[in-house]
Scaffold this active site. Structure first.
Site, PDB file in Angstrom:
ATOM      1  N   LYS A  63       0.847  -1.207   0.000  1.00  0.00           N
ATOM      2  CA  LYS A  63       0.000   0.000   0.000  1.00  0.00           C
ATOM      3  C   LYS A  63       0.878   1.251   0.000  1.00  0.00           C
ATOM      4  CE  LYS A  63      -3.872  -2.501   1.985  1.00  0.00           C
ATOM      5  NZ  LYS A  63      -4.725  -2.860   3.115  1.00  0.00           N
TER       6      LYS A  63
ATOM      7  N   GLN B 207      -4.923  -1.802   9.328  1.00  0.00           N
ATOM      8  CA  GLN B 207      -4.794  -3.113   8.697  1.00  0.00           C
ATOM      9  C   GLN B 207      -5.399  -4.187   9.600  1.00  0.00           C
ATOM     10  OE1 GLN B 207      -3.712  -3.530   5.559  1.00  0.00           O
ATOM     11  NE2 GLN B 207      -4.054  -5.729   5.649  1.00  0.00           N
TER      12      GLN B 207
ATOM     13  N   ASP C  82     -11.359   2.487   3.764  1.00  0.00           N
ATOM     14  CA  ASP C  82     -11.652   1.054   3.647  1.00  0.00           C
ATOM     15  C   ASP C  82     -13.161   0.813   3.524  1.00  0.00           C
ATOM     16  OD1 ASP C  82      -9.642  -0.892   3.572  1.00  0.00           O
ATOM     17  OD2 ASP C  82      -9.060  -0.470   5.642  1.00  0.00           O
TER      18      ASP C  82
HETATM   19  N1  GUN Z   1      -7.070  -7.117   5.690  1.00  0.00           N
HETATM   20  C1  GUN Z   1      -7.385  -7.840   4.607  1.00  0.00           C
HETATM   21  N2  GUN Z   1      -7.965  -7.058   3.665  1.00  0.00           N
HETATM   22  C2  GUN Z   1      -8.004  -5.810   4.175  1.00  0.00           C
HETATM   23  C3  GUN Z   1      -8.489  -4.562   3.678  1.00  0.00           C
HETATM   24  O1  GUN Z   1      -9.017  -4.446   2.559  1.00  0.00           O
HETATM   25  N3  GUN Z   1      -8.341  -3.502   4.514  1.00  0.00           N
HETATM   26  C4  GUN Z   1      -7.785  -3.616   5.745  1.00  0.00           C
HETATM   27  N4  GUN Z   1      -7.709  -2.513   6.490  1.00  0.00           N
HETATM   28  N5  GUN Z   1      -7.344  -4.750   6.243  1.00  0.00           N
HETATM   29  C5  GUN Z   1      -7.444  -5.848   5.448  1.00  0.00           C
END
Ligand code: GUN
Length: 308
Positions: free
Chosen positions: A76, A120, A143
């Site tokens: 990211k 995350q 998100d």
């Molecule tokens: N863990 C797995 N997929 C995601 C996601 O799309 N966003 C976040 N914040 N954590 C994740």
């Protein structure tokens, strides 16, 4: 002709496929290239950002030392660097308290340089995930996990769409895979993928309007339902789970799985086994994964106030 039924679905098969069908060959499945599509989206975003005086900012919070999460967070950050989003990384230890995390989020909620906040997941077991997600300012919730945004998504109002489902929908659009009136079977009911993609495909718009069926570990008629699927979205986290004898001829599979098996990344679908039965599919890696990141970038620009 093996591939003729796909034409009936009104897909854009492209010159080569149309030619093959004419010659009586079984059409190869369309490989849905998430890497290429994500690159295209990121290029467009980069262009937009290059014209902005103040750069969009994304705060990414990682708690603990989950190796997969560490990889995702670094990907990211790399995408932010690539397109000109300023990333702010916060790494908290595995033993960080819920309070500590909530304090950090409240600080970021007020920070004018931070337009998007991402925590995350998964979080360590002693931290209540909902308490954390509810603390993020819904206007910075890139998100799309805050209940306010989930509610908006559910009623079809404009909001931040969760990145993986959003990426899946973009891929369906990009490859003109029509969902209206189709049976879509979703394997998995997570808050991150299964539930939201189902809601999105149910909405009354193009690349929505599907008949959505959710299957999960307690579904008694899973095999029967799966056989009726025009489109399967596999998001269960079980390597090579979907086999050829479970699906119908000409199905489309979107494989969301990212599983590590003897050092190799594989999806939830036994790709080699199902390949010849499919009309379109996403590879793993290079399918949905890159799209999740591209849509996070897009959501960050949306949070900034510049629409994609
Ligand atoms: N863990 C797995 N997929 C995601 C996601 O799309 N966003 C976040 N914040 N954590 C994740």
């Amino acid at each position: 002709v093996g591939g003729a039924c796909f034409v009936g679905w009104g897909w854009d098969l492209g010159e080569n496929c149309a030619q093959m069908i004419k010659q009586g060959a079984k059409a190869m499945p369309i490989i849905i290239d998430g890497k290429k599509t994500a690159q295209k989206i990121k290029c467009r975003l980069k262009d937009k950002i290059s014209n902005l005086k103040i750069k969009p900012g994304l705060a990414v919070i990682l708690v603990g030392d989950n190796p997969a999460s560490q990889v995702y967070v670094s990907m990211k950050k790399k995408a932010c660097d690539e397109i000109g989003i300023k990333s702010f990384e916060y790494k908290l230890s595995q033993s960080a308290s819920e309070d500590e995390l909530i304090k950090l989020i409240k600080k970021l909620n007020k920070d004018k340089k931070v337009h998007g906040i991402l925590v995350q997941l998964p979080l360590p077991g002693h931290i209540n995930e909902n308490n954390i997600l509810f603390t993020i300012d819904p206007g910075k919730d890139v998100d799309g996990f805050h209940p306010m945004n989930i509610g908006k998504m559910m009623i079809g109002a404009e909001t931040f769409l969760p990145c993986t489902p959003y990426g899946i929908q973009k891929l369906l659009e990009e490859y003109n895979i029509k969902t209206t009136g189709k049976n879509v079977v979703i394997l998995g009911r997570s808050n991150i993928v299964g539930k939201p993609i189902g809601m999105m495909l149910l909405q009354k718009h193009n690349f929505g309007n599907a008949t959505v069926i959710f299957c999960h570990s307690q579904s008694e008629k899973r095999d029967e339902l799966l056989k009726q699927a025009d489109i399967i979205i596999a998001a269960i986290g079980k390597p090579n789970f979907v086999k050829a004898d479970m699906i119908k001829d000409g199905a489309v599979i979107i494989d969301v799985g990212i599983n590590r098996v003897s050092g190799k990344i594989v999806g939830d679908v036994d790709y080699d086994d199902v390949f010849n039965k499919l009309s379109a599919t996403t590879p793993v890696p290079g399918g949905v994964g890159p799209m999740t990141i591209a849509m996070l970038m897009s959501n960050t620009l949306q949070a900034y106030g510049a629409t994609d």
